[in-house]
Design a protein around this motif. Structure first.
Motif, PDB file in Angstrom:
ATOM      1  N   LEU A 136      82.604  59.127 119.973  1.00 31.01           N
ATOM      2  CA  LEU A 136      82.951  58.602 121.374  1.00 31.01           C
ATOM      3  C   LEU A 136      82.013  57.851 121.678  1.00 31.01           C
ATOM      4  CD1 LEU A 136      83.529  62.463 122.730  1.00 31.01           C
ATOM      5  CD2 LEU A 136      85.290  61.068 122.016  1.00 31.01           C
ATOM      6  N   PRO A 137      82.482  56.851 122.892  1.00 28.90           N
ATOM      7  CA  PRO A 137      81.519  55.834 123.326  1.00 28.90           C
ATOM      8  C   PRO A 137      80.813  56.449 124.486  1.00 28.90           C
ATOM      9  CG  PRO A 137      83.952  55.788 124.198  1.00 28.90           C
ATOM     10  CD  PRO A 137      83.842  56.868 123.031  1.00 28.90           C
ATOM     11  N   THR A 138      79.748  57.137 123.982  1.00 24.26           N
ATOM     12  CA  THR A 138      78.803  57.810 125.006  1.00 24.26           C
ATOM     13  C   THR A 138      77.675  57.230 124.682  1.00 24.26           C
ATOM     14  OG1 THR A 138      77.940  59.521 123.860  1.00 24.26           O
ATOM     15  CG2 THR A 138      79.953  59.752 124.824  1.00 24.26           C
ATOM     16  N   ASN A 139      76.680  57.402 126.015  1.00 22.94           N
ATOM     17  CA  ASN A 139      75.178  57.231 125.750  1.00 22.94           C
ATOM     18  C   ASN A 139      74.353  58.130 125.285  1.00 22.94           C
ATOM     19  OD1 ASN A 139      75.598  54.479 127.034  1.00 22.94           O
ATOM     20  ND2 ASN A 139      75.459  55.804 129.182  1.00 22.94           N
ATOM     21  N   LEU A 140      75.032  59.207 124.538  1.00 22.68           N
ATOM     22  CA  LEU A 140      74.173  60.430 123.767  1.00 22.68           C
ATOM     23  C   LEU A 140      73.837  59.860 122.473  1.00 22.68           C
ATOM     24  CD1 LEU A 140      76.455  63.382 125.036  1.00 22.68           C
ATOM     25  CD2 LEU A 140      74.376  62.105 126.229  1.00 22.68           C
ATOM     26  N   THR A 141      72.826  60.440 121.997  1.00 17.07           N
ATOM     27  CA  THR A 141      72.382  60.134 120.702  1.00 17.07           C
ATOM     28  C   THR A 141      72.195  61.237 119.825  1.00 17.07           C
ATOM     29  OG1 THR A 141      70.934  58.409 121.796  1.00 17.07           O
ATOM     30  CG2 THR A 141      70.472  58.804 119.604  1.00 17.07           C
ATOM     31  N   ALA A 142      72.784  61.105 118.637  1.00 17.59           N
ATOM     32  CA  ALA A 142      72.672  62.151 117.622  1.00 17.59           C
ATOM     33  C   ALA A 142      71.101  62.358 117.076  1.00 17.59           C
ATOM     34  CB  ALA A 142      73.149  61.582 116.249  1.00 17.59           C
ATOM     35  N   GLY A 143      70.666  63.697 117.086  1.00 16.65           N
ATOM     36  CA  GLY A 143      69.200  64.017 116.627  1.00 16.65           C
ATOM     37  C   GLY A 143      68.447  64.072 118.238  1.00 16.65           C
ATOM     38  N   VAL A 144      69.084  63.694 119.284  1.00 14.55           N
ATOM     39  CA  VAL A 144      68.502  63.913 120.736  1.00 14.55           C
ATOM     40  C   VAL A 144      69.330  65.161 121.390  1.00 14.55           C
ATOM     41  CG1 VAL A 144      67.756  62.819 122.551  1.00 14.55           C
ATOM     42  CG2 VAL A 144      67.535  61.614 120.598  1.00 14.55           C
ATOM     43  N   GLN A 145      70.655  64.709 121.957  1.00 16.09           N
ATOM     44  CA  GLN A 145      71.423  65.485 122.603  1.00 16.09           C
ATOM     45  C   GLN A 145      72.291  66.406 121.597  1.00 16.09           C
ATOM     46  OE1 GLN A 145      71.335  62.166 123.161  1.00 16.09           O
ATOM     47  NE2 GLN A 145      70.294  62.229 125.452  1.00 16.09           N
ATOM     48  N   TRP A 146      72.358  66.061 120.400  1.00 15.43           N
ATOM     49  CA  TRP A 146      73.000  67.004 119.272  1.00 15.43           C
ATOM     50  C   TRP A 146      72.396  66.664 117.918  1.00 15.43           C
ATOM     51  CZ3 TRP A 146      75.550  62.536 120.524  1.00 15.43           C
ATOM     52  CH2 TRP A 146      75.988  61.705 119.417  1.00 15.43           C
ATOM     53  N   ASP A 147      72.613  67.633 117.248  1.00 13.98           N
ATOM     54  CA  ASP A 147      71.806  67.423 115.946  1.00 13.98           C
ATOM     55  C   ASP A 147      72.540  67.198 114.760  1.00 13.98           C
ATOM     56  OD1 ASP A 147      69.173  68.267 116.876  1.00 13.98           O
ATOM     57  OD2 ASP A 147      70.185  70.227 117.413  1.00 13.98           O
ATOM     58  N   LEU A 148      73.893  67.652 114.636  1.00 16.08           N
ATOM     59  CA  LEU A 148      74.650  67.853 113.530  1.00 16.08           C
ATOM     60  C   LEU A 148      75.793  66.720 113.268  1.00 16.08           C
ATOM     61  CD1 LEU A 148      74.929  71.793 113.312  1.00 16.08           C
ATOM     62  CD2 LEU A 148      73.293  70.141 112.187  1.00 16.08           C
ATOM     63  N   ASP A 149      76.308  66.431 112.244  1.00 11.42           N
ATOM     64  CA  ASP A 149      77.102  65.386 111.961  1.00 11.42           C
ATOM     65  C   ASP A 149      78.389  66.241 112.033  1.00 11.42           C
ATOM     66  OD1 ASP A 149      77.616  66.914 109.404  1.00 11.42           O
ATOM     67  OD2 ASP A 149      76.594  65.547 108.345  1.00 11.42           O
ATOM     68  N   ARG A 150      79.679  65.587 111.712  1.00 10.67           N
ATOM     69  CA  ARG A 150      80.915  66.091 111.990  1.00 10.67           C
ATOM     70  C   ARG A 150      81.350  67.122 110.809  1.00 10.67           C
ATOM     71  NH1 ARG A 150      83.025  60.652 110.111  1.00 10.67           N
ATOM     72  NH2 ARG A 150      83.292  60.071 112.299  1.00 10.67           N
ATOM     73  N   TYR A 151      80.561  67.092 109.825  1.00 10.23           N
ATOM     74  CA  TYR A 151      80.696  68.043 108.755  1.00 10.23           C
ATOM     75  C   TYR A 151      79.647  69.287 109.220  1.00 10.23           C
ATOM     76  CZ  TYR A 151      81.944  63.986 106.793  1.00 10.23           C
ATOM     77  OH  TYR A 151      82.748  62.667 106.464  1.00 10.23           O
ATOM     78  N   ASN A 152      79.195  69.385 110.232  1.00 13.41           N
ATOM     79  CA  ASN A 152      78.215  70.609 110.857  1.00 13.41           C
ATOM     80  C   ASN A 152      76.887  70.618 110.171  1.00 13.41           C
ATOM     81  OD1 ASN A 152      78.183  72.032 113.119  1.00 13.41           O
ATOM     82  ND2 ASN A 152      78.410  73.780 112.127  1.00 13.41           N
ATOM     83  N   GLY A 153      76.293  69.544 109.651  1.00 16.87           N
ATOM     84  CA  GLY A 153      75.328  69.441 108.586  1.00 16.87           C
ATOM     85  C   GLY A 153      74.428  68.160 109.117  1.00 16.87           C
ATOM     86  N   ARG A 154      73.238  68.310 108.365  1.00 11.76           N
ATOM     87  CA  ARG A 154      72.151  67.428 108.572  1.00 11.76           C
ATOM     88  C   ARG A 154      71.435  67.016 107.282  1.00 11.76           C
ATOM     89  NH1 ARG A 154      67.894  69.177 113.136  1.00 11.76           N
ATOM     90  NH2 ARG A 154      66.889  70.887 111.913  1.00 11.76           N
ATOM     91  N   PHE A 155      70.780  65.916 107.179  1.00 11.98           N
ATOM     92  CA  PHE A 155      69.627  65.988 106.117  1.00 11.98           C
ATOM     93  C   PHE A 155      68.272  66.407 106.836  1.00 11.98           C
ATOM     94  CE2 PHE A 155      66.208  64.092 103.677  1.00 11.98           C
ATOM     95  CZ  PHE A 155      66.594  64.468 102.525  1.00 11.98           C
ATOM     96  N   CYS A 156      67.664  67.418 106.017  1.00 11.85           N
ATOM     97  CA  CYS A 156      66.501  67.586 107.018  1.00 11.85           C
ATOM     98  C   CYS A 156      65.427  68.345 105.840  1.00 11.85           C
ATOM     99  CB  CYS A 156      66.970  68.815 107.765  1.00 11.85           C
ATOM    100  SG  CYS A 156      67.885  70.183 107.128  1.00 11.85           S
ATOM    101  N   VAL A 157      64.297  68.586 106.457  1.00  9.53           N
ATOM    102  CA  VAL A 157      63.650  69.656 105.484  1.00  9.53           C
ATOM    103  C   VAL A 157      63.590  70.809 106.044  1.00  9.53           C
ATOM    104  CG1 VAL A 157      61.833  67.574 105.118  1.00  9.53           C
ATOM    105  CG2 VAL A 157      61.572  69.276 106.967  1.00  9.53           C
TER     106      VAL A 157
END
Length: 523
Positions: free
Chosen positions: A365-386
């Motif tokens: 969506l064209p929002t001012n929100l930022t992945a990793g700040v306001q939300w954490d996970l990608d569209r597959y419901n995961g992320r690269f992390c330790v």
């Protein structure tokens, strides 16, 4: 081993670690040998602990994260609230063992055999929130083998959609399902139609439609008896100490946020990536950043954050993630979904949230929100992390809950896998494998304790296979053995036998325990 001597017995018992020594012996031999309790075990214990400590850094989470400690326990259900737990029921006429029974591996795959039945108390299940209508289906032994690729590969141009059945396995051997319940909207009939996962446009959300049928652990089963979870597997999380608590009086699980720690691995998806519980590091790649709830990037399409407001426009468009998974962009009028205010039918309300496509992903969506700040996970419901299991980093999925601790869409995985799918249910293993774990009736016999009473009785404790009959033998010289009476029939996964007045009678005494028979069970 314990030397029974009136002057030194207390000292000897304090020095003895029968539980550890026997477990290490099993680790070295891989054999199912009788456990003998006697003298001079301290040097052996020291050597074996050194061996295990030297190999602990080589632990592979794909082999070691499986729930195996209760594999020798019968699965149990509670058919109705407050009912006595039972180990046989309609559809399950012989007891079946719970959790993971066998783990095997090759260079490319991990194979896991399980009954698909949890070791926590399953059930009860109802058809309505008032719990006045009993859900007819009961879980049954699935005798299932699933495999998982040991080398994960991120998908590139094409991502496989999660199926209408198992998309992986929880670490207790229970099937992991996606967010759908198998129904989708049929515009011709104006109702939801069964059996349309992958072919429907407006696919029904299991958490919306089926929630009353979930047991306290958030699981249920179809007529096939395949016990599974679509959402937060909180019963398993409680067993694994994943920031959850259980209240026996109300038979309910809930979040425990008093002292958060990183969630453990709860499941493995068929693309080989792990699934963690709801809590991870605040900064994905920084293990020192603190622990918090990991936030889903999905929101309802109610007009907020740039989403279409389906309460105003109706269900006439698909979110971008659904366009990708369905391979379609624009909808014709015959493909529109029902109004969110449509009169309720026998399956319930058509309100926003009924269908998976009622949700949008913030990253699209064209929002001012930022992945990793306001939300954490990608569209597959995961992320690269330790993670604690992968300090160098891995891609991982997360179970998601909201600020009210309720399941948050898409609950476990998104509508598609992140990685290339190389796993699934298999009917046979066609390559050479190494056996990494044997449970159930093959569980290694391990001494877990030796104690004496004030009257001089000696009690030996051991891990047991439920339904097994054990004979405890005693000897003064480890040559001539005599069976003690009575034999012990295991009612759980721990047992004990006692020789009365042994301290007063003998200057030294040796014991061993033998499994002599197993009650009939569903193999």
């Amino acid at each position: 081993m314990v030397e029974i001597n009136r002057k030194v017995i207390a000292h000897r018992l304090r020095l003895t670690t029968t539980k550890s020594s026997a477990r290490q012996a099993r680790f070295l031999t891989g054999a199912r040998l009788p456990t003998t309790t006697g003298i001079n075990m301290k040097p052996l214990l020291t050597f074996l602990l050194t061996v295990v400590l030297g190999t602990s850094t080589l632990a592979d989470p794909q082999l070691t994260s499986w729930a195996t400690s209760n594999s020798a326990q019968y699965a149990r259900i509670q058919a109705t609230t407050g009912a006595t737990p039972v180990t046989t029921w309609t559809g399950q006429t012989l007891p079946a063992y719970s959790d993971v029974q066998v783990v095997m591996s090759s260079t490319n795959y991990v194979y896991v055999y399980a009954s698909g039945l949890a070791s926590y108390l399953m059930g009860p299940w109802y058809l309505n929130a008032a719990k006045t209508m009993i859900f007819p289906n009961k879980p049954t032994n699935q005798k299932v083998t699933m495999r998982f690729p040991r080398v994960q590969t991120a998908a590139t141009s094409t991502h496989t959609s999660t199926p209408g059945g198992a998309m992986g396995m929880y670490v207790n051997g229970v099937a992991m399902f996606n967010m759908l319940d198998g129904y989708a909207y049929n515009a011709t009939s104006g109702t939801d139609q069964q059996g349309m996962i992958g072919s429907g446009i407006w696919e029904r959300d299991a958490a919306f439609a089926e929630l009353p049928t979930f047991d306290p652990a958030n699981a249920h089963q179809p007529g096939s008896g395949q016990y599974h979870m679509h959402i937060n597997p909180i019963g398993l999380r409680y067993q694994l100490n994943d920031n959850a608590t259980y209240t026996a009086a109300s038979d309910t699980y809930s979040e425990n946020t008093n002292s958060l720690h990183h969630s453990p691995i709860l499941a493995w998806a068929f693309d080989g990536y792990p699934v963690y519980g709801p809590y991870g590091y605040s900064v994905a790649t920084n293990a020192a950043s603190g622990i918090r709830r990991v936030v889903s990037g999905y929101i309802k399409r109610d007009g907020s954050y740039g989403t279409s407001n389906l309460n105003v426009t109706g269900r006439t468009t698909l979110p971008y993630w659904a366009q990708l998974s369905q391979g379609r962009t624009n909808l014709t009028s015959s493909q529109y979904g029902p109004s969110t205010t449509k009169t309720a039918d026998m399956t319930g309300s058509f309100a926003l949230g009924r269908y998976a496509e009622d949700n949008d992903y913030l990253g699209d969506l064209p929002t001012n929100l930022t992945a990793g700040v306001q939300w954490d996970l990608d569209r597959y419901n995961g992320r690269f992390c330790v993670t604690p299991d992968y300090p160098q980093g891995t891609y991982a999925y997360f179970v998601t809950i909201d600020t009210n601790n309720s399941p948050a869409y898409p609950y476990i995985l998104g509508r598609q896998f992140y990685g290339v799918v190389g796993g699934g249910t298999v009917s046979s293993i066609t390559e050479s494998v190494t056996t990494n774990f044997l449970g159930g009736t093959n569980t290694a016999l391990v001494a877990t304790g030796v104690s004496t009473s004030a009257s001089g009785d000696v009690t030996i404790s051991w891990n047991s296979v439920q339904g097994g009959t054990y004979i405890m033998d005693a000897s003064t010289d480890m040559v001539n053995w005599a069976a003690l009476s009575p034999s012990v029939t295991a009612t759980g996964i721990s047992s004990q036998g006692t020789e009365t007045s042994a301290v007063q009678t003998y200057s030294q005494r040796f014991y061993k325990v033998n499994l002599s028979s197993i009650a009939s069970f569903d193999p």
